[in-house]
Design a protein around this motif. Sequence first.
Motif, short mmCIF file in Angstrom:
data_model
loop_
_atom_site.label_atom_id
_atom_site.label_comp_id
_atom_site.label_asym_id
_atom_site.label_seq_id
_atom_site.Cartn_x
_atom_site.Cartn_y
_atom_site.Cartn_z
N TYR A 281 -7.76 2.24 7.18
CA TYR A 281 -7.26 0.90 7.50
C TYR A 281 -6.55 1.02 8.84
O TYR A 281 -5.75 1.93 9.05
CB TYR A 281 -6.26 0.40 6.46
N PHE B 114 0.85 -1.19 0.00
CA PHE B 114 0.00 0.00 0.00
C PHE B 114 0.89 1.24 0.00
O PHE B 114 1.72 1.41 0.90
CB PHE B 114 -0.94 -0.01 1.21
N GLU C 209 -10.38 -2.88 8.04
CA GLU C 209 -10.97 -1.66 7.49
C GLU C 209 -11.96 -1.12 8.51
O GLU C 209 -12.79 -1.86 9.03
CB GLU C 209 -11.68 -1.98 6.18
N LYS D 133 -7.85 5.23 3.71
CA LYS D 133 -8.08 4.27 2.63
C LYS D 133 -7.99 4.90 1.25
O LYS D 133 -7.36 4.37 0.34
CB LYS D 133 -9.47 3.63 2.84
N ASP D 134 -8.61 6.07 1.07
CA ASP D 134 -8.66 6.69 -0.24
C ASP D 134 -7.36 7.41 -0.62
O ASP D 134 -7.21 7.88 -1.74
CB ASP D 134 -9.84 7.66 -0.32
N THR E 178 -4.58 -6.30 9.17
CA THR E 178 -5.23 -5.04 8.81
C THR E 178 -6.74 -5.19 8.87
O THR E 178 -7.29 -6.20 8.44
CB THR E 178 -4.82 -4.62 7.38
N GLU F 265 -2.89 0.31 -4.22
CA GLU F 265 -2.43 -1.05 -3.95
C GLU F 265 -1.54 -1.50 -5.10
O GLU F 265 -1.89 -1.28 -6.27
CB GLU F 265 -3.60 -2.02 -3.85
N ASP G 33 -15.14 2.13 6.47
CA ASP G 33 -14.97 2.37 5.04
C ASP G 33 -14.18 3.64 4.77
O ASP G 33 -14.30 4.25 3.72
CB ASP G 33 -16.34 2.42 4.33
#
Length: 169
Positions: free
Chosen positions: A28, A4, A22, A161-162, A20, A166, A25
């Motif tokens: 992480y 990541f 989430e 996350k955003d 990990t 990956e 949403d």
Amino acid sequence: MKLFKDILSGDELFSDSFPTTEVDDIVYEVETKMITKQEGNYDIGANASAEGGEEDEGFDPSVQQVNNLIDAMRLQQTAFDKKSYMVYIKEYMKKILSKLKETKPDRAEVFQAKIQPFVKKVLGEFDEYTFYTGENMDSEAMVPLSYYKEGETAPRFLFFKDGLSEEKV
């Protein structure tokens, strides 16, 4: 293995080899642990007894406790006061939202809805967090957060996350 990376700086921040989860949403949460790292005591092939040296002569090894994520990803600790973090996070959110509108328009709305409550929570518990940058120390890129869950001896890290891409390795 998945790696990541920060979408703004390209810094490697964590891999799927770390446990990990989430959360909501939006981030992480990565579990870490403290490991013992020994430096030194390198065997260079010399025979100390044949050269008249003593068994204990040579390089003295040093042993230290390190966090496995910080060490593996070469994260750098940084500092913020509440006011400077608010300035940083507003700019960071704008950059991520702009990227999302270009690349993942369906995520932009989700990001806007979920990031506000998360940031409000962080600001409410501000003193509980430690801040890090990636290896390149880009202060405009993602600043991962770490905190200690009750009863744990190693911190957990939070990554937006955003703000990640990956890469399969």
